[in-house]
Motif scaffolding. Structure first.
Motif, PDB file in Angstrom:
ATOM      1  N   CYS A   1     -44.040  22.916  -7.173  1.00  0.00           N
ATOM      2  CA  CYS A   1     -43.853  21.953  -8.247  1.00  0.00           C
ATOM      3  C   CYS A   1     -44.276  20.559  -7.791  1.00  0.00           C
ATOM      4  O   CYS A   1     -43.461  19.814  -7.230  1.00  0.00           O
ATOM      5  CB  CYS A   1     -42.387  21.943  -8.661  1.00  0.00           C
TER       6      CYS A   1
ATOM      7  N   TYR B   1     -45.079  16.640  -7.991  1.00  0.00           N
ATOM      8  CA  TYR B   1     -44.586  15.553  -8.827  1.00  0.00           C
ATOM      9  C   TYR B   1     -45.189  14.225  -8.393  1.00  0.00           C
ATOM     10  O   TYR B   1     -45.701  14.088  -7.287  1.00  0.00           O
ATOM     11  CB  TYR B   1     -43.053  15.476  -8.798  1.00  0.00           C
TER      12      TYR B   1
ATOM     13  N   HIS C   1     -41.184  10.094  -9.583  1.00  0.00           N
ATOM     14  CA  HIS C   1     -40.243  11.151  -9.973  1.00  0.00           C
ATOM     15  C   HIS C   1     -39.464  11.698  -8.779  1.00  0.00           C
ATOM     16  O   HIS C   1     -38.606  12.565  -8.937  1.00  0.00           O
ATOM     17  CB  HIS C   1     -40.980  12.322 -10.639  1.00  0.00           C
TER      18      HIS C   1
ATOM     19  N   ARG D   1     -33.843  17.887  -9.777  1.00  0.00           N
ATOM     20  CA  ARG D   1     -34.781  18.985  -9.986  1.00  0.00           C
ATOM     21  C   ARG D   1     -34.217  19.935 -11.043  1.00  0.00           C
ATOM     22  O   ARG D   1     -33.008  20.054 -11.213  1.00  0.00           O
ATOM     23  CB  ARG D   1     -34.978  19.789  -8.700  1.00  0.00           C
TER      24      ARG D   1
ATOM     25  N   SER E   1     -44.098  17.240  -3.517  1.00  0.00           N
ATOM     26  CA  SER E   1     -43.821  18.465  -4.273  1.00  0.00           C
ATOM     27  C   SER E   1     -42.568  19.124  -3.711  1.00  0.00           C
ATOM     28  O   SER E   1     -42.102  18.777  -2.633  1.00  0.00           O
ATOM     29  CB  SER E   1     -44.993  19.440  -4.192  1.00  0.00           C
TER      30      SER E   1
ATOM     31  N   GLY F   1     -39.206  21.519 -12.774  1.00  0.00           N
ATOM     32  CA  GLY F   1     -39.455  20.178 -13.258  1.00  0.00           C
ATOM     33  C   GLY F   1     -38.431  19.206 -12.717  1.00  0.00           C
ATOM     34  O   GLY F   1     -37.680  19.509 -11.783  1.00  0.00           O
TER      35      GLY F   1
ATOM     36  N   LEU G   1     -43.170  20.387 -14.472  1.00  0.00           N
ATOM     37  CA  LEU G   1     -44.165  20.172 -13.430  1.00  0.00           C
ATOM     38  C   LEU G   1     -45.062  21.390 -13.245  1.00  0.00           C
ATOM     39  O   LEU G   1     -46.244  21.250 -12.941  1.00  0.00           O
ATOM     40  CB  LEU G   1     -43.473  19.843 -12.106  1.00  0.00           C
TER      41      LEU G   1
END
Length: 144
Positions: free
Chosen positions: A25, A27, A31, A36, A72, A90, A101
């Motif tokens: 994921c 990001y 963020h 999460r 990530s 996400g 994400l």
């Protein structure tokens, strides 16, 4: 022959088949501090799941392993608790909406379940094979 049987006995009694499915994921840096999210898609724009902190390494009772990278995080799934299907990872925005994400199809891992049953079926057979082999070998060596 006996050492082979002992190795097989040990393997059947102690092995565990585990298959972790992973979803990475990525990001944006702004963020990075947000909570999460891991969830299963229930409709086009909605999902059912859970949230966890940036520092979490395990979630959902140990069924999820989380590995944090610099830009990530990766979620490894042993068994999806909300069922198989399309899952999202996400972050949870300040206003409570999920910023998706990545997504991927996560399926139930029946392989580990099948092996856990099969090993208990094989476990009683190994001593019987050992006994039969020893009796058979002794019978053949006595005939000569």
């Amino acid at each position: 022959m006996r050492s082979l049987i002992l190795i097989l006995l040990f393997a059947v009694g102690s092995c565990k088949a585990v298959y972790w499915q992973k979803l990475t994921c990525p990001y944006e840096l702004h963020h990075g501090s947000l909570q999460r999210v891991w969830c299963r898609q229930s409709s086009t724009d909605c999902c059912i799941g859970l949230k966890f902190s940036k520092s979490a390494h395990l979630a959902d009772g140990g069924k999820l392993k989380v590995t944090q990278g610099s830009d990530s995080f990766t979620v490894a799934v042993l068994e999806p608790s909300h069922g198989e299907g399309v899952h999202w990872c996400g972050v949870l925005s300040k206003n409570g909406t999920i910023i998706k994400l990545a997504e991927g199809y996560i399926h139930s891992s029946s392989g580990s379940y099948i092996w856990s049953l099969a090993r208990w079926l094989l476990l009683p057979l190994l001593p019987m094979v050992t006994i039969f082999t020893n009796v058979y070998l002794r019978k053949d060596s006595g005939a000569l």
